[in-house]
Design an enzyme around this catalytic site. Structure first.
Site, PDB file in Angstrom:
ATOM      1  CG  ASN A   9      -1.679   1.255   1.440  1.00 35.46           C
ATOM      2  OD1 ASN A   9      -1.769   2.084   0.540  1.00 35.46           O
ATOM      3  ND2 ASN A   9      -2.255   1.421   2.625  1.00 35.46           N
ATOM      4  CE  LYS A  11      -0.025   3.356   4.733  1.00 37.22           C
ATOM      5  NZ  LYS A  11       0.075   3.467   6.178  1.00 37.22           N
ATOM      6  CG  HIS A  95      -5.664   2.018   5.459  1.00 44.16           C
ATOM      7  ND1 HIS A  95      -5.169   3.027   6.249  1.00 44.16           N
ATOM      8  CD2 HIS A  95      -4.655   1.120   5.321  1.00 44.16           C
ATOM      9  CE1 HIS A  95      -3.904   2.752   6.556  1.00 44.16           C
ATOM     10  NE2 HIS A  95      -3.573   1.596   5.998  1.00 44.16           N
ATOM     11  CD  GLU A  97      -2.710   5.698   6.736  1.00 40.41           C
ATOM     12  OE1 GLU A  97      -2.733   5.723   5.491  1.00 40.41           O
ATOM     13  OE2 GLU A  97      -1.793   5.149   7.389  1.00 40.41           O
ATOM     14  CD  GLU A 165      -3.361  -2.430   7.529  1.00 43.12           C
ATOM     15  OE1 GLU A 165      -2.270  -2.717   7.037  1.00 43.12           O
ATOM     16  OE2 GLU A 165      -3.964  -1.378   7.286  1.00 43.12           O
ATOM     17  N   GLY A 171       2.812   2.424  10.668  1.00 39.23           N
ATOM     18  CA  GLY A 171       3.765   3.518  10.454  1.00 39.23           C
ATOM     19  C   GLY A 171       4.507   3.933  11.712  1.00 39.23           C
ATOM     20  CB  SER A 211       5.605  -1.655  11.732  1.00 43.13           C
ATOM     21  OG  SER A 211       5.191  -0.315  11.988  1.00 43.13           O
TER      22      SER A 211
END
Ligand code: PGA
Length: 250
Positions: A9, A11, A95, A97, A165, A171, A211
């Site tokens: 991904n 992003k 996701h 985010e 996730e 991240g 990560s």
């Protein structure tokens, strides 16, 4: 029985030349490990066509998001039929985010899942708890609640992949331990078994994301219910991404 699926991904990263170079490297890694692992990339929507053009038949290409409507007055948005028309195989939905930065609710994500499946796309549905929720011992309830809500209108998981996730691991350089991840993956599989039956539970892939790197991929992927990885940061480095693909193929 479940072939691991590794998806990068990207992003909101890469310019066109980076996208083309990373696509080429992913094709090479996928070719090298053909048969042992499925590989995909999720580039920014603007580079989809270029990436599809370079992907060949071994590399799947995913959108990172899609609007729930087929078309209309939604400035700045991309619909599921547009992704399909650009040659995408699937789309990442839900996701963290999208949930936390852009305020997507479970109800919106459920509509997006339906729209994507209707457009003929595969869906990688992301679920995961925040650190506060984990500390409050709500992990299972949150994760299963997100899955149940997002899949509320879905009667078959044939075109679905679930990605666990944990938000606190995305991240941050902080990965869930293989045991922590396995525990959640096992509850998700149990939930699939109850809701969709044993065959769906046996075949649906549940990826881990947060990560993932070449150095921790092997131990995560060795867990019985972890069937691949959704990779953010490490997918932007061709060597790291290939290393994760190699770990999955072993
Ligand atoms: P990360 O991102 O690998 O950079 O933690 C994972 C993701 O957001 O899918």
């Amino acid at each position: 029985m479940r072939k691991p699926l590794i998806v990068g991904n990207w992003k909101m990263n890469t310019l066109r030349a980076d996208a083309e170079q990373l696509t080429g490297a992913a094709v090479m890694a996928a070719t090298h490990h053909e048969g042992g692992v499925d590989v995909g990339i999720a580039p920014p929507a603007l580079w989809l066509s270029a990436c599809v053009g370079g992907a060949g038949h071994l590399l799947s290409v995913f959108g990172q998001n899609a609007h729930q409507a087929e078309s209309g007055a939604f400035t700045g948005e991309v619909s599921a039929p547009m992704l399909a028309d650009a040659g995408a195989d699937g789309v990442i939905l839900g996701h963290s985010e999208r949930r936390h930065v852009f305020g997507e609710t479970d109800a919106v994500i459920a509509d997006k899942v339906v729209a994507a499946l209707e457009a003929g796309l595969r869906v990688i549905l992301c679920v995961g708890e925040t650190l506060e929720q984990r500390d409050a011992q709500q992990t299972t309830e949150i994760v299963l609640g997100q899955a149940a809500a997002a899949l509320g209108h879905v009667s078959s998981l044939e075109h679905l992949v679930i990605a666990y996730e944990p938000v606190w691991a995305i991240g941050t350089g902080r990965t869930a331990t293989p045991e922590q991840a396995q525990e959640v993956h096992a509850s998700l599989r149990h939930w699939i078994d109850q809701r969709y039956g044993a065959a769906a539970a046996a075949t649906t892939r549940i990826q881990y994301g947060g990560s993932v790197k070449p150095t921790n991929a092997s131990e995560l992927l060795a867990m019985p219910d972890i069937d691949g990885a959704l990779v953010g940061g490490a997918s932007l480095d061709a060597t790291s991404f290939s290393g994760i693909i190699e770990a999955a193929a072993r």
